[in-house]
Design a protein around this motif. Structure first.
Motif, PDB file in Angstrom:
ATOM      1  N   ALA A 231       0.830  -1.212   0.000  1.00 14.66           N
ATOM      2  CA  ALA A 231       0.000   0.000   0.000  1.00 14.66           C
ATOM      3  C   ALA A 231       0.861   1.257   0.000  1.00 14.66           C
ATOM      4  O   ALA A 231       0.575   2.219  -0.726  1.00 14.66           O
ATOM      5  CB  ALA A 231      -0.947  -0.006   1.203  1.00 14.66           C
ATOM      6  N   VAL A 232       1.938   1.259   0.782  1.00 12.64           N
ATOM      7  CA  VAL A 232       2.850   2.412   0.806  1.00 12.64           C
ATOM      8  C   VAL A 232       3.532   2.575  -0.551  1.00 12.64           C
ATOM      9  O   VAL A 232       3.688   3.705  -1.043  1.00 12.64           O
ATOM     10  CB  VAL A 232       3.888   2.266   1.941  1.00 12.64           C
ATOM     11  N   ALA A 233       3.906   1.478  -1.167  1.00 12.08           N
ATOM     12  CA  ALA A 233       4.531   1.556  -2.493  1.00 12.08           C
ATOM     13  C   ALA A 233       3.579   2.168  -3.513  1.00 12.08           C
ATOM     14  O   ALA A 233       3.989   2.976  -4.357  1.00 12.08           O
ATOM     15  CB  ALA A 233       4.984   0.162  -2.940  1.00 12.08           C
ATOM     16  N   ILE A 234       2.315   1.818  -3.440  1.00  6.07           N
ATOM     17  CA  ILE A 234       1.327   2.415  -4.345  1.00  6.07           C
ATOM     18  C   ILE A 234       1.188   3.909  -4.055  1.00  6.07           C
ATOM     19  O   ILE A 234       1.087   4.721  -4.977  1.00  6.07           O
ATOM     20  CB  ILE A 234      -0.033   1.693  -4.240  1.00  6.07           C
ATOM     21  N   ALA A 235       1.200   4.294  -2.775  1.00  2.35           N
ATOM     22  CA  ALA A 235       1.132   5.719  -2.435  1.00  2.35           C
ATOM     23  C   ALA A 235       2.340   6.461  -2.995  1.00  2.35           C
ATOM     24  O   ALA A 235       2.224   7.609  -3.432  1.00  2.35           O
ATOM     25  CB  ALA A 235       1.047   5.901  -0.916  1.00  2.35           C
ATOM     26  N   ALA A 236       3.499   5.815  -3.007  1.00  2.76           N
ATOM     27  CA  ALA A 236       4.707   6.451  -3.521  1.00  2.76           C
ATOM     28  C   ALA A 236       4.695   6.561  -5.048  1.00  2.76           C
ATOM     29  O   ALA A 236       5.072   7.596  -5.603  1.00  2.76           O
ATOM     30  CB  ALA A 236       5.943   5.678  -3.068  1.00  2.76           C
ATOM     31  N   THR A 237       4.246   5.517  -5.731  1.00  8.79           N
ATOM     32  CA  THR A 237       4.241   5.543  -7.196  1.00  8.79           C
ATOM     33  C   THR A 237       3.058   6.325  -7.748  1.00  8.79           C
ATOM     34  O   THR A 237       3.098   6.807  -8.867  1.00  8.79           O
ATOM     35  CB  THR A 237       4.169   4.119  -7.795  1.00  8.79           C
ATOM     36  N   GLY A 238       2.010   6.418  -6.955  1.00 10.19           N
ATOM     37  CA  GLY A 238       0.764   6.994  -7.434  1.00 10.19           C
ATOM     38  C   GLY A 238      -0.147   5.882  -7.895  1.00 10.19           C
ATOM     39  O   GLY A 238       0.297   4.766  -8.176  1.00 10.19           O
ATOM     40  N   ALA A 239      -1.425   6.173  -7.968  1.00 11.05           N
ATOM     41  CA  ALA A 239      -2.417   5.152  -8.286  1.00 11.05           C
ATOM     42  C   ALA A 239      -2.454   4.784  -9.764  1.00 11.05           C
ATOM     43  O   ALA A 239      -3.067   3.793 -10.137  1.00 11.05           O
ATOM     44  CB  ALA A 239      -3.803   5.625  -7.838  1.00 11.05           C
TER      45      ALA A 239
END
Length: 171
Positions: free
Chosen positions: A113-121
């Motif tokens: 989930a944090v990785a998605i927040a970092a890359t963007g949705a």
């Protein structure tokens, strides 16, 4: 359409719907809120009914929010808070590996989930549809997204543990 955009979509939807299903199960599965509340009481999260409702609601909201990619760092923070509380109250004494009911799964869900927040949705998200080209969009990914997810998630999880967690006494 790029493989990157499709890959983010797949990850968001699978991760988000998995979490939402956990919340749905707390509301409507087996023991429902009453059974979940009893379990929360037994692990030291009191009052159990309050925590059952908060956990179920957060799981559904964070899961669906991540699945559709809406204000992505916020649902990612929900994942971090939920998984921190679960890891601390239920899994930490069992070691790392999930086969022994350890905290491995909690770490994977929170980190993803944090990785998605970092890359963007990604392009196939409500963040992109609603905010691309605006100043808000910059807050929804990159370092800002990562920091929002981690700091807000840790604050929520640690705060909940500090205020409500009382380890059960062994009889």
């Amino acid at each position: 359409m790029t493989a990157y955009s499709v890959g983010l979509l797949i990850l968001r939807v699978v991760l988000g719907l998995t979490m939402a299903a956990h919340g749905y199960n707390k509301f409507f599965g087996g023991g429902r809120i009453k059974g979940t509340a009893g379990w929360f009481d037994s692990i030291g999260m009191r009052p159990g009914v309050f925590h059952a409702r908060v956990a179920a609601s957060t799981e559904v909201a964070a899961g669906l929010g991540l699945a559709v990619g809406l204000l992505t760092p916020v649902p990612a923070a929900g994942f971090v808070a939920l998984m921190l509380v679960a890891a601390w109250t239920v899994h930490r004494h069992n070691g790392f590996f999930i086969v022994k009911e350890g905290w491995e799964y909690n770490l994977v869900l929170a980190a993803a989930a944090v990785a998605i927040a970092a890359t963007g949705a990604g392009k196939f998200s409500l963040d992109y549809a609603l905010f691309h080209g605006t100043s808000v969009f910059g807050w929804l990914h990159g370092w800002c997204g990562l920091l929002i997810a981690v700091v807000l998630g840790l604050a929520g999880g640690i705060g909940q543990l500090a205020i409500f967690y009382r380890p059960p006494t062994k009889v």
